[in-house]
Design a protein around this motif. Structure first.
Motif, short mmCIF file in Angstrom:
data_model
loop_
_atom_site.label_atom_id
_atom_site.label_comp_id
_atom_site.label_asym_id
_atom_site.label_seq_id
_atom_site.Cartn_x
_atom_site.Cartn_y
_atom_site.Cartn_z
N SER A 318 0.86 -1.20 0.00
CA SER A 318 -0.01 -0.12 0.08
C SER A 318 1.00 1.35 -0.04
O SER A 318 2.12 1.05 0.33
N SER A 319 0.25 2.54 -0.29
CA SER A 319 1.11 3.77 -0.46
C SER A 319 1.75 4.16 0.89
O SER A 319 2.88 4.43 0.68
N ARG A 320 1.33 3.72 1.87
CA ARG A 320 1.95 4.24 3.23
C ARG A 320 3.04 3.47 3.32
O ARG A 320 3.86 4.09 4.18
N GLU A 652 -2.72 7.20 -5.22
CA GLU A 652 -2.68 6.47 -3.49
C GLU A 652 -3.32 4.96 -3.92
O GLU A 652 -4.34 4.87 -4.77
N GLU A 654 -3.84 0.69 -2.06
CA GLU A 654 -3.97 0.21 -0.86
C GLU A 654 -4.31 -1.48 -1.39
O GLU A 654 -5.38 -1.76 -2.12
N ASN A 655 -3.56 -2.25 -1.04
CA ASN A 655 -3.57 -3.77 -1.13
C ASN A 655 -4.03 -4.23 -2.45
O ASN A 655 -5.07 -4.74 -2.87
#
Lengths: 728, 161
Positions: A318-320, A652, A654-655
């Motif tokens: 994910s982007s984080r 952005e 995520e998964n």
């Protein structure tokens, strides 16, 4: 007069020798695989000039002539371009380059008009058609103007000399006494005039030339070097131009795809029987997609809804976690591309000895090209051959992709690129072409596929994200003494510093990337300039020097210094007046043969977090300028595009899912973001023309960053800088 | 399920088949082959699909074809009259207010609506009115200049006539 190459091939003489040659001079067209008779049968009589690339390898690998068709088979790869002057006087130029908004259809036509001494509107370019135009690696890297521009000038100038020679023969005078003006050959002694078309009539005259020395010096240009309007502009303002998604073929079906819910997902179960039972519907199922073609787009969507599928997914980054992931998945030392590692000596001692030191880390997000025309293709299957219209920067590579996917010989695939609605480095691949081609063959009817915006945001590719680490040192007097620069993943373009520094270590570290990534306008030069020019400003502050003066003290590159001074002068750098929240920044660099310096003025409000770019001035030197207004247009556009990536654009994810895969969630620059944009062109008629679509983007972000620092004292280290406003 | 309706497109009556989910964009492009109206996002965010409906800019990607019945629709193909470019088209050409040209039809139609309601807009008024239109090539400054130029051309021709 002719020369033997190492391969024993006869090469045509250079153009300056041509007027003294008899026109019966042997032409080794057969050696190029061109059947002259069939060529003229197809195109009509006239005069043709082929440009052969200076590649001995390509030469020696040519197939025997009889295996080459006149036209319907792939053309030899060592042809650069060719030009044909018809009996009507119409000039048709064939180039594998593609138009997608860079305005090269116009600037290349100018180059031909310049050397041919013919009116601009008598020239028509056939571009990016794998059956009609010479092989071309692709339209990228700002190579069109420096390479294709030069090649077309060469064929045009040889064609002009051939026409002059024909007139000389017709009139029985020395061709050297004649002149070519505006589509005619004139004899100043007698006042006789003959039009190019009349000279071409009844001829089947072809000549092949090799790349050679330049031609009319830019200082003597009359057509090139001047602003002209977009050559087919009327088609765009009337809606008449047909982009790929606008192509319509008889009996055409419309395609839609069911795609995975996340990256890496595959079917655990899929049942397409109900979809297949719909009238007029063709279905293809793969491991991770179902594609359907139906008589209308609505019918295709309804058919897709009848597909029953279950997916098995695998966890994705994910982007984080992005930047940590990149650093942890960098190639090991042995995996480095050694060509980017310069001066591999330890710089620790130089850093230790420096009066001022910085150790900083920068990050760059994934961003999307978001061309307004999404990927689209129309494919037509006929007699064992497939023709695909699609917007791509690499028509020949897409031809190969389609041939491979359909298990066809290359000769059975034709890719045609209509002038395309934007690409920006994002259309090197042929996904839609392959998808439409598969369905067209299965259905036996033409198929149109237009990717939705969500598909374009998800299944195309992105500008690579990256982490950049810099350790730098400078002396009290402002001399840069140590420079260590590591780029993780984002790329090596523009990675070398233009500044003079005694000790440096510069490396690019490829990484395992979590998202599909690829080219983007000016590649990693934007990221690398953002980091380098930010660092230079911070060093200037440590040393206590004006950012402009600090750069001057460390630059010896005269062309770069010249644009830096030009932008500062144009901007009024030395007279700038700071006020609360108002700041000024600059940045410079050189890439792809262009020299760029950008100054920016911003208004930043620390309490509200609002940042407004008020004014941007870019000075640019790309050698001799071909179309000044077209060039300004590119610089203005690059400024707007650069502003998006500088301030707010970021993908952005995520998964395995893109969270902002539409325009309502991914912010693009709009009218209200527009600063006052000014351009200072540095026309270097003594230098070869370089491409200009890319380099003007790369200093926008660092100039804005340095202006925000000037306005607020806040140093920003991430692109985009203020996606959610300025945080103090 | 499919019904046939008539639409008034560029001053002509045109028959189309509609289903409940048929958009005006798809009817124009796929059935009437008026492909100057572009798909860009399908959610009304880019305005490449703009048409004029009774003189107002309308996102055809979000408009059901049936709701266009009884309205006067103008697409980019209907802007030039008798082969003569409209001043807004002429101004876009002269200011070179596009690169790839994909957003241009939507820009021109939105600009037409602006100039109808405001014959002499300021820079800010132009930016505000055009804010919904995306040009990824970033030719915004040229579009602003083109709208000013068109406004001048239209005012001077109105003055003459």
């Amino acid at each position: 007069m002719s020369h033997k190459t190492e391969n024993g091939l006869t090469i045509e003489p250079e153009r300056y020798e041509l007027t003294s040659l008899p026109l019966s001079h042997p032409i080794p067209l057969r050696r190029l695989g061109i059947n002259r008779r069939q060529f003229f049968k197809r195109l009509g009589g006239g005069v043709a000039v082929f440009l052969v690339l200076r590649s001995g390898e390509a030469f020696s690998q040519q197939q025997p002539a009889q295996r080459r068709g006149a036209w319907r088979e792939p053309l030899p790869q060592n042809l650069g371009a060719w030009l044909h002057i018809a009996e009507s006087g119409a000039v048709t130029v064939y180039t594998g380059k593609a138009e997608m908004g860079q305005n090269i259809r116009t600037s290349l036509s100018q180059a031909v008009a310049e050397e041919l001494h013919a009116a601009l509107d008598s020239i028509r370019l056939v571009m990016a058609d794998t059956e009609l135009t010479p092989f071309d690696l692709g339209t990228f890297g700002s190579r069109t103007t420096p390479t294709m521009g030069l090649q077309l000038r060469r064929v045009a100038s040889v064609a002009r000399d051939m026409l002059i020679a024909l007139a000389g023969k017709q009139w029985g005078v020395n061709p050297k006494a004649l002149e070519a003006v505006n589509g005619e050959v004139r004899d100043p002694a007698t006042g006789r005039i003959v039009k190019y078309g009349d000279l071409a009539r009844g001829q089947e005259l072809a000549k092949a030339i090799v790349e050679a020395d330049p031609l009319t010096p830019p200082s003597q240009w009359t057509v090139a070097g001047k602003s002209v309007l977009k050559i087919n502009g009327v088609e765009f303002v009337t809606g008449a131009h047909r982009f790929s998604p606008d192509i319509k073929r008889p009996g055409m079906l419309y395609a839609k795809l069911l795609r995975p819910p996340s990256f890496g997902a595959e079917f655990s179960f899929v049942d397409v029987r109900d979809a297949q039972a719909e009238p007029g519907v063709t279905v293809i199922a793969g491991n991770d997609f179902v594609s359907v073609a139906a008589p209308t787009e609505q019918a295709a969507m309804r058919a897709l809804q009848k597909v029953r599928a279950q997916w098995k997914t695998t966890p994705q980054i994910s982007s984080r976690d992005l930047f940590r992931y990149l650093k942890e998945n960098a190639a090991t030392e042995s995996g480095h591309d050694a060509s980017f590692a310069r001066t591999l000596q330890s710089i620790q001692s130089s850093l230790d000895a420096a009066d001022h030191r910085l150790d900083q880390t920068y990050t760059v997000a994934y961003i999307a090209h978001a061309p307004l025309e999404t990927r689209a293709a129309v494919a037509e299957w006929e007699n064992g051959k497939i023709t695909v219209w699609t917007g791509t920067q690499r028509p020949f590579a897409v031809r190969d992709e389609v041939a491979q996917a359909l298990d066809l010989p290359k000769e059975s695939v034709r890719v045609i690129v209509p002038d395309t609605g934007g690409a920006f480095g994002g259309k090197h691949t042929g996904e839609a072409a392959v998808e439409a081609a598969r369905l067209a063959r299965a259905a036996g009817r033409p198929v149109k596929l237009v990717w939705t915006r969500e598909e374009e945001f998800t299944w195309a590719y992105f500008r690579p994200a990256g982490v950049i680490e810099i350790r730098s040192g400078a002396r009290k007097d402002g001399k840069l003494t140590a420079w260590e620069f590591h780029n993780y993943n984002s790329g090596a373009a523009g990675i070398r510093t233009p500044y003079e520094v005694s000790t440096e270590r510069i490396e690019f570290h490829p990484c395992q990337a979590p998202l599909r990534q690829g080219s983007y306008r000016c590649l990693a030069a934007t990221a690398n300039h953002f980091a380098r020019e930010s660092n230079m400003d911070d060093l200037a502050r440590l040393v206590g020097l004006d950012p402009l003066e600090f750069r001057r003290r460390n630059l010896e590159n005269q062309r770069l210094l010249a644009v830096l001074e030009a932008s500062a002068r144009s901007f009024g750098w030395s007279d700038r007046k700071r006020s609360p929240g108002r700041g000024f920044g600059l940045a410079c660099g050189t890439e792809k043969g262009g020299y760029v310096a950008t100054c920016a003025e911003v208004q930043a409000d620390r309490s509200s977090g609002a940042v407004k770019v008020v004014r941007v001035v870019t000075a640019f030197d790309c050698g001799a300028i071909v179309n000044p207004e077209g060039l300004k247009n590119q610089i203005q556009g690059a400024t707007m595009m650069g502003l998006g990536g500088a301030l707010f654009e970021a993908i952005e994810f995520e998964n395995g899912r893109i969270l902002n895969n539409r325009f309502s969630r991914y912010r693009l620059p709009r009218f209200s973001d527009m600063p006052r944009i000014e351009v200072a062109l540095v026309d270097r008629k003594d230098q070869p023309s370089a491409g200009a679509g890319e380099a003007p983007i790369m200093c926008v972000a660092p100039a804005i960053r340095n202006a925000i620092l000037d306005a607020t004292g806040i140093r920003l280290f991430s692109l985009p800088m203020v996606p959610h406003g300025l945080k103090a | 399920m499919a019904t046939e309706i008539e639409l008034d497109i560029n001053g002509k009556r045109r028959a189309i088949h509609t289903e409940p989910d048929t958009t005006l964009l798809s009817a124009l492009r796929d059935q009437l082959d008026l492909t100057g109206t572009k798909y860009g996002c399908g959610e009304g965010q880019c305005a490449a699909c703009t048409v004029l409906m009774d003189g107002s800019p309308r996102r055809s990607c979000l408009t059901r074809a049936t709701t266009a019945a009884g309205k006067k629709i103008v697409t980019i193909e209907g802007v030039a009259q008798n082969g003569r470019l409209h001043p807004v088209q002429q101004a876009f050409l002269e200011e070179q207010a596009f690169q790839c040209g994909y957003c241009t039809p939507g820009m021109i139609l939105t600009a037409l609506a602006l100039l109808k309601s405001n014959p002499d807009p300021s820079d800010d008024e132009i930016a505000q009115f055009m804010e919904g239109n995306i040009c990824r090539c970033g030719t915004y400054p040229r579009i602003v200049a083109a709208i000013h130029r068109a406004a001048r051309m239209m005012r001077s021709s109105a003055h003459e006539s």
